[in-house]
Motif scaffolding. Structure first.
Motif, PDB file in Angstrom:
ATOM      1  N   LYS A  74       0.831  -1.201   0.000  1.00 56.77           N
ATOM      2  CA  LYS A  74       0.000   0.000   0.000  1.00 56.77           C
ATOM      3  C   LYS A  74       0.873   1.261   0.000  1.00 56.77           C
ATOM      4  N   LEU A  75       0.465   2.229  -0.811  1.00 58.48           N
ATOM      5  CA  LEU A  75       1.192   3.489  -0.903  1.00 58.48           C
ATOM      6  C   LEU A  75       1.051   4.258   0.408  1.00 58.48           C
ATOM      7  N   LEU A 101       0.209   8.923   3.460  1.00 55.88           N
ATOM      8  CA  LEU A 101      -1.142   8.440   3.179  1.00 55.88           C
ATOM      9  C   LEU A 101      -1.512   7.271   4.086  1.00 55.88           C
ATOM     10  N   GLU A 102      -2.783   7.202   4.404  1.00 53.32           N
ATOM     11  CA  GLU A 102      -3.372   6.040   5.067  1.00 53.32           C
ATOM     12  C   GLU A 102      -4.656   5.696   4.329  1.00 53.32           C
ATOM     13  N   VAL A 107      -2.804  12.126   5.023  1.00 52.95           N
ATOM     14  CA  VAL A 107      -2.982  12.422   6.448  1.00 52.95           C
ATOM     15  C   VAL A 107      -1.951  13.424   6.958  1.00 52.95           C
ATOM     16  N   SER A 108      -0.898  13.664   6.184  1.00 53.32           N
ATOM     17  CA  SER A 108       0.126  14.609   6.633  1.00 53.32           C
ATOM     18  C   SER A 108       0.967  15.081   5.455  1.00 53.32           C
TER      19      SER A 108
END
Length: 213
Positions: A74-75, A101-102, A107-108
């Motif tokens: 997952k990226l 990323l989540e 996310v940041s």
């Protein structure tokens, strides 16, 4: 090991060239580097693609490098890095636009910075004439990105799935913002970065497995 201090970057030179061809960090547009290993104990892949795009920063046309980190497929990090080479052959780092990323959502953007914005300064990423004992600040964005590097060996042994060498350039890298963490990076002439490993404050490791041109 390294004292947790490093000099401010020198003033930006007047002359830059269109290509980044420093033998220890060549950035040829259309080239992609794939690294595999573990980040925080999880299987990870890092794909670094040199684009044919440029971004003008402080009047310098920088080469845009797209860096994507995948953990368990997952990226988790998607970054654009900006580099340029001066007429002497030093590679400069002008900043990054980074996103964590989540589940596909950003996310940041912590760690993003650009030379010339909020007093941030470009730093030397790879010297034209590396020498053991050189210490330089690659990132100079106060309280955002303050990575420093010291060159510890010009004839280091390194073995990766893609290349092995007894003449690698070995660095110690640390951040003034994370004084407990120390990384080793290995660069092979005419290839670039081939291995990075956290030797203090963690156990991350990534090794070069393929280069596509």
């Amino acid at each position: 090991s390294s004292a947790l201090s490093c000099p401010k970057p020198p003033a930006l030179p007047d002359q830059f060239v269109a290509t980044v061809d420093n033998p220890y960090f060549p950035l040829t547009p259309g080239t992609s580097f794939t690294y595999k290993g573990k980040l925080e104990g999880e299987p990870a892949t890092d794909v670094l693609a040199v684009t044919d795009g440029t971004k003008v920063i402080l009047g310098v046309a920088t080469t845009v490098v797209h860096d994507q980190v995948f953990v368990k497929g997952k990226l988790v990090e998607d970054t654009l890095d900006w580099y340029a080479q001066d007429a002497e052959g030093n590679v400069w780092y002008f900043g990054e636009d980074t996103r964590e990323l989540e589940n596909g959502q950003v996310v940041s953007t912590e760690g993003s910075w650009e030379a010339g914005v909020d007093n941030a300064r470009a730093g030397i990423f790879m010297p034209a004439d590396p020498r053991v004992g050189q210490v330089f600040k690659q990132e100079d964005a106060k309280n955002v990105a303050e990575d420093c590097t010291s060159i510890s060996d010009l004839n280091a042994s390194v073995k990766t799935p893609f290349v092995s060498s007894n003449g690698a350039l070995k660095t110690e890298e640390f951040s003034l913002l994370e004084p407990g963490v120390l990384d080793n990076k290995y660069y092979v002439r005419n290839v670039g970065l081939v291995r990075e490993q956290t030797i203090q404050g963690g156990s991350d490791i990534l090794e070069l497995v393929s280069v596509k041109k």
